[in-house]
Design an enzyme around this catalytic site. Structure first.
Site, PDB file in Angstrom:
ATOM      1  N   ARG A  39       0.816  -1.222   0.000  1.00 12.31           N
ATOM      2  CA  ARG A  39       0.000   0.000   0.000  1.00 12.31           C
ATOM      3  C   ARG A  39       0.850   1.272   0.000  1.00 12.31           C
ATOM      4  O   ARG A  39       0.302   2.361  -0.171  1.00 12.31           O
ATOM      5  CB  ARG A  39      -0.961  -0.016   1.190  1.00 12.31           C
ATOM      6  CG  ARG A  39      -2.113  -0.972   0.968  1.00 12.31           C
ATOM      7  CD  ARG A  39      -3.013  -1.066   2.186  1.00 12.31           C
ATOM      8  NE  ARG A  39      -4.281  -1.696   1.850  1.00 12.31           N
ATOM      9  CZ  ARG A  39      -5.248  -1.909   2.733  1.00 12.31           C
ATOM     10  NH1 ARG A  39      -5.091  -1.551   3.989  1.00 12.31           N
ATOM     11  NH2 ARG A  39      -6.379  -2.482   2.354  1.00 12.31           N
ATOM     12  N   LYS A 200     -16.595 -15.898   7.359  1.00  5.69           N
ATOM     13  CA  LYS A 200     -18.043 -15.761   7.537  1.00  5.69           C
ATOM     14  C   LYS A 200     -18.783 -15.713   6.211  1.00  5.69           C
ATOM     15  O   LYS A 200     -18.588 -14.801   5.409  1.00  5.69           O
ATOM     16  CB  LYS A 200     -18.331 -14.479   8.306  1.00  5.69           C
ATOM     17  CG  LYS A 200     -17.982 -14.588   9.770  1.00  5.69           C
ATOM     18  CD  LYS A 200     -18.623 -13.452  10.510  1.00  5.69           C
ATOM     19  CE  LYS A 200     -18.353 -13.568  12.007  1.00  5.69           C
ATOM     20  NZ  LYS A 200     -18.579 -12.282  12.667  1.00  5.69           N
ATOM     21  N   GLY A 348      -6.685  -7.920   1.019  1.00  7.91           N
ATOM     22  CA  GLY A 348      -6.690  -8.568   2.321  1.00  7.91           C
ATOM     23  C   GLY A 348      -5.818  -9.807   2.377  1.00  7.91           C
ATOM     24  O   GLY A 348      -4.683  -9.813   1.905  1.00  7.91           O
ATOM     25  N   GLY A 371     -12.018  -5.063   1.862  1.00 12.59           N
ATOM     26  CA  GLY A 371     -13.433  -4.705   1.987  1.00 12.59           C
ATOM     27  C   GLY A 371     -13.908  -3.814   0.848  1.00 12.59           C
ATOM     28  O   GLY A 371     -15.017  -3.976   0.336  1.00 12.59           O
TER      29      GLY A 371
END
Ligand code: 3PG
Ligand code: MG
Length: 395
Positions: A39, A200, A348, A371
């Site tokens: 990043r 999840k 991620g 995200g």
């Protein structure tokens, strides 16, 4: 669409003008040491472009979630140091985000220099999106650039505030990210194979639906696969399951285009020296936990990927941080890397995995957004992108 976003070339500013640039410098840190500087390296093209045009780059970003108060553990100091190394110049770190201690440093910075503000999230107004804080920020600059693709799903002051009043543009990285992801959404070559992992299933259902509208096949791994196995009528031992999502998983399986594991690596505990077994997906014993996809599943998934013209991979196939459960993620990483298609790895953990395995150069694009990339795929837009499309009002 990326073309809707004003690009750097359209930004007008004079020599020595201060340009506030929002980056996603939220890098993984261990004891103040940067584990992965993707990043930061991907921010360089925008910084170089502005420096070449004699702007003063007022860089800003967030690190972690310090909760609206100053906290030395979340200081941007390691980012300033790394940025300075990469640029080959001193990058002073302002002692705060805004205010009287910052203004003189910014005002005295010469054309072509770079100064970094402290962690935006030291100010409660950042995540609360307070107009007062946004006003303090924009007072530091004459123009604004958003190059923080990975944070553009956040409706935070530094993302949506400045474009309301400052001339603005999307930075090089942000525009590239949007171009790649919109190509996947709008005109993917087929077969288009999606690979989704992670813990999840509830967090990924919107993405699965968005992908099923475009993909020919979606391959599922990670802990979320076990809720799918329950939906198939299997018992899954002590594996992680979201019971409230079983019906949704059944609905998704009925499309006939979602593949789930046929075998699983199970263990008694999550440790480096855990006792493991490989079992069919329908035969996970009680007292054992599913930790990774098995070798037969990995081979089936690799076959699908070998024939793909477009691939999007997001989320590891198992608990790859621990050696006994890394094989599935490694096999998928290798299959994505050697796929002849246009291959994108979405942020991620999967981006970290493919970089750690030394395969990042073999894929077409590694997104810096986790995200943000998923939300873009799900909704086709982000608050930070919408903010860049508006025309600024007079201050
Ligand atoms: C990220 O790492 O996902 C972005 O930098 C956003 O950070 P956040 O999830 O803490 O808002
Ligand atoms: Mg995040």
């Amino acid at each position: 669409m990326a073309t809707d976003i004003p690009q750097l070339e359209s930004l007008q500013f004079s020599r020595g003008a201060r340009v506030l640039v929002r980056f996603d410098f939220n890098v993984p840190l261990t004891d103040g040491h940067i584990d992965d500087d993707l990043r930061i390296t991907t921010a360089l093209p925008t910084i170089e472009w502005l420096r070449d045009r004699h702007a003063v780059v007022v860089a800003c970003g967030h690190l972690g979630r310090p909760g609206g108060a100053s906290d030395p553990r979340y200081s941007m100091a390691p980012v300033a140091a790394r940025l300075g190394e990469l640029l080959g110049c001193e990058v002073p770190l302002a002692p705060a985000v805004v205010g009287p201690r910052v203004e003189p440093i910014v005002a005295s910075s010469p054309p072509g220099s770079v100064v970094l503000l402290e962690n935006l999230r030291f100010e409660p107004g950042e995540t609360a999106c307070e107009p007062g804080f946004a006003t303090n920020l924009v007072e530091l600059a004459e123009a604004y650039v958003n190059d923080a693709f990975g944070a553009s799903h956040r409706e935070h002051a530094s993302i949506v505030g400045p474009p309301r009043v400052l001339p603005h543009a999307g930075g090089r990285l942000l525009v590239k990210e949007v171009e790649v992801l919109s190509r996947l959404l709008d005109s993917p070559a087929h077969p288009f194979v999606g690979v989704l992992g992670g813990v999840k299933v509830g967090d990924k259902l919107g993405v699965i639906d968005a992908l099923l509208d475009r993909c020919d096949t979606v391959l599922v791994g990670g802990a979320m696969a076990f809720t799918f196995l329950v939906a198939q009528g299997y018992r899954v031992g002590d594996s992680i399951v979201q019971p409230e999502m079983v019906d949704e998983c059944r609905r998704v399986l009925e499309t006939g285009r979602v593949r789930v594991p046929v075998d699983v690596v199970v263990a008694r505990d999550a440790s480096d020296d855990a006792e493991t077994r490989i079992v069919p997906a329908g035969a996970i014993p009680d007292g054992w936990t599913g930790m990774d996809i098995g070798p037969e599943t990995a081979a089936l998934y690799a076959d699908e990927l070998a024939g793909a013209a477009t691939v999007l991979w997001n989320g590891p196939m198992g608990m790859f941080e621990l050696a006994p459960f890394a094989s599935g993620t490694r096999a998928v990483a290798e299959a994505v890397a050697s796929s002849p298609g246009f291959t994108v790895v979405g942020g991620g953990d999967s981006a970290a995995a493919i970089r750690r395995m030394g395969l990042a150069r073999e894929v077409d694009h590694v997104s810096t957004g986790g995200g943000a990339a998923l939300e873009y795929i799900e909704r086709g837009d982000l608050p930070g992108l919408a903010a860049l499309r508006q025309k600024e009002a007079a201050r």
